[in-house]
Design a protein around this motif. Structure first.
Motif, PDB file in Angstrom:
ATOM      1  N   GLY A 132    -106.108 -66.900 -20.964  1.00 30.21           N
ATOM      2  CA  GLY A 132    -105.244 -66.361 -21.998  1.00 30.21           C
ATOM      3  C   GLY A 132    -103.713 -66.744 -21.848  1.00 30.21           C
ATOM      4  N   GLU A 133    -103.628 -68.089 -21.179  1.00 26.14           N
ATOM      5  CA  GLU A 133    -102.326 -68.907 -21.373  1.00 26.14           C
ATOM      6  C   GLU A 133    -101.899 -69.487 -22.314  1.00 26.14           C
ATOM      7  N   ILE A 134    -102.837 -69.825 -23.533  1.00 26.50           N
ATOM      8  CA  ILE A 134    -102.489 -70.515 -24.570  1.00 26.50           C
ATOM      9  C   ILE A 134    -103.484 -69.435 -25.790  1.00 26.50           C
ATOM     10  N   ASP A 135    -102.975 -69.534 -26.935  1.00 23.73           N
ATOM     11  CA  ASP A 135    -103.577 -68.960 -28.150  1.00 23.73           C
ATOM     12  C   ASP A 135    -104.827 -69.671 -28.775  1.00 23.73           C
ATOM     13  N   SER A 136    -104.661 -71.075 -28.734  1.00 23.33           N
ATOM     14  CA  SER A 136    -105.668 -72.022 -29.344  1.00 23.33           C
ATOM     15  C   SER A 136    -105.473 -73.082 -28.687  1.00 23.33           C
ATOM     16  N   GLY A 137    -106.104 -74.075 -29.097  1.00 23.96           N
ATOM     17  CA  GLY A 137    -106.248 -75.608 -28.429  1.00 23.96           C
ATOM     18  C   GLY A 137    -107.279 -76.623 -29.237  1.00 23.96           C
ATOM     19  N   PHE A 138    -106.819 -77.827 -28.695  1.00 23.26           N
ATOM     20  CA  PHE A 138    -107.472 -79.119 -29.531  1.00 23.26           C
ATOM     21  C   PHE A 138    -108.545 -79.263 -28.581  1.00 23.26           C
ATOM     22  N   ALA A 139    -109.997 -79.753 -28.737  1.00 22.87           N
ATOM     23  CA  ALA A 139    -110.885 -80.022 -27.849  1.00 22.87           C
ATOM     24  C   ALA A 139    -111.857 -80.735 -28.439  1.00 22.87           C
ATOM     25  N   GLN A 140    -112.792 -81.588 -28.113  1.00 24.16           N
ATOM     26  CA  GLN A 140    -113.659 -82.212 -28.549  1.00 24.16           C
ATOM     27  C   GLN A 140    -114.772 -81.425 -28.892  1.00 24.16           C
ATOM     28  N   SER A 141    -115.645 -81.783 -29.663  1.00 26.33           N
ATOM     29  CA  SER A 141    -116.664 -80.893 -30.399  1.00 26.33           C
ATOM     30  C   SER A 141    -117.878 -80.801 -29.063  1.00 26.33           C
ATOM     31  N   ASP A 142    -117.992 -81.822 -28.503  1.00 22.04           N
ATOM     32  CA  ASP A 142    -119.192 -81.702 -27.397  1.00 22.04           C
ATOM     33  C   ASP A 142    -118.542 -80.491 -26.294  1.00 22.04           C
ATOM     34  N   PHE A 188     -95.602 -65.930 -31.963  1.00 26.33           N
ATOM     35  CA  PHE A 188     -95.618 -67.094 -31.286  1.00 26.33           C
ATOM     36  C   PHE A 188     -97.046 -67.636 -31.207  1.00 26.33           C
ATOM     37  N   PHE A 189     -97.648 -68.739 -31.598  1.00 28.44           N
ATOM     38  CA  PHE A 189     -99.104 -69.168 -31.608  1.00 28.44           C
ATOM     39  C   PHE A 189     -99.008 -70.416 -30.551  1.00 28.44           C
ATOM     40  N   ARG A 190     -99.567 -70.532 -29.588  1.00 25.04           N
ATOM     41  CA  ARG A 190     -99.361 -71.474 -28.490  1.00 25.04           C
ATOM     42  C   ARG A 190    -100.706 -72.426 -28.544  1.00 25.04           C
ATOM     43  N   ILE A 191    -100.475 -73.678 -28.971  1.00 25.81           N
ATOM     44  CA  ILE A 191    -101.434 -74.730 -29.224  1.00 25.81           C
ATOM     45  C   ILE A 191    -101.588 -75.703 -28.176  1.00 25.81           C
ATOM     46  N   GLY A 192    -102.538 -75.670 -27.246  1.00 19.97           N
ATOM     47  CA  GLY A 192    -102.707 -76.539 -26.099  1.00 19.97           C
ATOM     48  C   GLY A 192    -103.308 -78.064 -26.771  1.00 19.97           C
ATOM     49  N   THR A 193    -102.575 -78.994 -26.540  1.00 20.89           N
ATOM     50  CA  THR A 193    -103.033 -80.305 -27.074  1.00 20.89           C
ATOM     51  C   THR A 193    -103.554 -81.393 -26.008  1.00 20.89           C
ATOM     52  N   GLY A 194    -102.610 -82.395 -25.531  1.00 17.84           N
ATOM     53  CA  GLY A 194    -103.097 -83.266 -24.438  1.00 17.84           C
ATOM     54  C   GLY A 194    -101.946 -83.912 -24.133  1.00 17.84           C
ATOM     55  N   GLY A 195    -101.993 -85.353 -23.386  1.00 17.93           N
ATOM     56  CA  GLY A 195    -101.005 -86.080 -23.083  1.00 17.93           C
ATOM     57  C   GLY A 195    -100.196 -86.564 -24.121  1.00 17.93           C
ATOM     58  N   VAL A 196     -98.847 -86.819 -23.884  1.00 20.00           N
ATOM     59  CA  VAL A 196     -97.847 -87.181 -24.935  1.00 20.00           C
ATOM     60  C   VAL A 196     -98.374 -88.626 -25.445  1.00 20.00           C
ATOM     61  N   ASN A 197     -98.926 -89.316 -24.551  1.00 19.51           N
ATOM     62  CA  ASN A 197     -99.415 -90.751 -25.260  1.00 19.51           C
ATOM     63  C   ASN A 197    -100.743 -90.833 -25.834  1.00 19.51           C
ATOM     64  N   GLY A 198    -101.404 -89.471 -26.032  1.00 21.73           N
ATOM     65  CA  GLY A 198    -102.608 -89.757 -26.743  1.00 21.73           C
ATOM     66  C   GLY A 198    -102.399 -89.410 -28.215  1.00 21.73           C
ATOM     67  N   THR A 199    -103.481 -88.810 -28.650  1.00 22.83           N
ATOM     68  CA  THR A 199    -103.292 -88.361 -30.193  1.00 22.83           C
ATOM     69  C   THR A 199    -103.153 -86.985 -30.468  1.00 22.83           C
TER      70      THR A 199
END
Length: 341
Positions: A96-106, A33-44
């Motif tokens: 350690g709750e997720i393996d990866s995630g999306f985030a802003q560069s800043d 399993f590879f967990r990907i943190g994203t954002g709210g469902v109404n975003g991108t």
């Protein structure tokens, strides 16, 4: 239960179906399993993350890619996690709750250096980038019937700055301070774009900020219903913010993104990046990176959310200011070699 525990049911169901119909020998393979943190469902982040999570998955028992099956990483199931956004994803990785995630560069750079929103904390020097995905635009969305025409007009208005843990809140706060308004100069609300859009549709909110790829669903729906418009962001306050933060750039919203009559809208932005930690296995990240940039994934990205078209190999390293993961570095070296053949 936090929002970071809400998993993508679609991906799990997909995996379960494939495993149930395959021969026992294939089904015996243990899934990864590879967990990907994203954002709210109404975003991108969430819809793009769902496409990518599906693309990199090839659960045990799946048909081979060349036989019309999944072209993801053999034995891997991508789990898409809805979250509060950039800061929340970085912190979840740290725990350690997720393996990866999306985030802003800043936000990524701030976490890596222990500055900005992460000032006073131990720098997260084990953060590593898998790919730079697309440009994110700061969008100031205002009610269609309001008189708000500039940033300065927000003073005294009901404004949502997004939830704590989001990159939007950090940038919105900085922008209001640069404009001499500050969060105390508005009637501040702290909610995701979906609830903010619902309030705006009922004339109970004057404006909200969102940093996201375009078109953003919550914004597009309001504009389509003639309930909102986007105010350009330029002038001294933006100039000051860009001068202070090297990771912000001018990033106009292209014409026609929100409708055939929409002209280019001045604003600024960052890049959305997919990050993990140095502890993620090199071979796994290499395989995930290769799956991200194969032809099958290209088809999914082009045919899914409109923002998927902006996820391109040619811009995969743009705005990357912390180290690439070793597996990703090897992946891009091999992709470059293959491109030269």
């Amino acid at each position: 239960m936090t929002t970071l525990t809400r998993l993508s049911v679609a991906l799990l169901s997909f995996a379960a179906i494939l495993v149930s119909v395959d021969p026992p020998a294939s089904a015996a393979q243990e899934p990864k399993f590879f967990r990907i943190g994203t954002g709210g469902v109404n975003g991108t982040y969430y819809p793009i993350g769902s496409i990518i999570g599906n693309a990199i998955s090839s659960p045990p028992g799946s048909r081979a890619c060349e036989a019309g099956g999944s072209c993801g990483v053999p034995g891997l199931i991508g789990i898409v996690v809805s979250s509060n956004g950039s800061v929340a994803n970085i912190e979840a990785m740290e725990r350690g709750e997720i393996d990866s995630g999306f985030a802003q560069s800043d936000v990524i750079h701030a976490a890596y250096t222990g500055t900005g929103a992460f000032a006073g904390r131990e720098p997260m020097t084990d953060l590593r980038v898998i790919a730079s995905l697309y440009a994110e635009h700061m969008q100031l969305v205002v009610g269609a019937e309001t008189d708000i025409a500039t940033l300065a007009d927000l003073a005294g208005q009901r404004v949502s700055l997004d939830e704590p843990g989001s990159g939007t809140l950090l940038l919105a706060t900085g922008l209001l301070e640069a404009a001499g308004i500050g969060t105390g100069g508005v009637i501040a609300e702290y909610m995701k774009p979906g609830p903010a859009a619902s309030l705006m549709a009922r004339n109970e909110l004057d404006a909200f900020f969102i940093v996201a790829g375009v078109p953003t669903n919550a914004v597009a729906n309001l504009i389509r219903a003639r309930q909102a418009r986007i105010v350009p962001l330029d002038g001294p306050a933006v100039d000051a913010l860009l001068e202070r933060h090297e990771f912000l750039t001018r990033a106009p919203i292209p014409a026609t993104v929100y409708g055939p009559d929409q002209k280019e809208i001045d604003t600024f932005g960052v890049t959305a990046q997919w990050v993990t930690t140095a502890g993620a296995p090199d071979d796994l990240v290499y395989a995930v990176c290769k799956a991200l940039w194969n032809d099958a994934t290209r088809t999914l990205l082009d045919g899914g959310h409109p923002g998927g078209k902006q996820v391109r190999l040619t811009s995969a390293l743009i705005g990357v200011n912390v180290p690439l993961h070793a597996g990703a570095e090897r992946c891009y070296a091999d992709l470059e070699k293959a491109d030269k053949k």
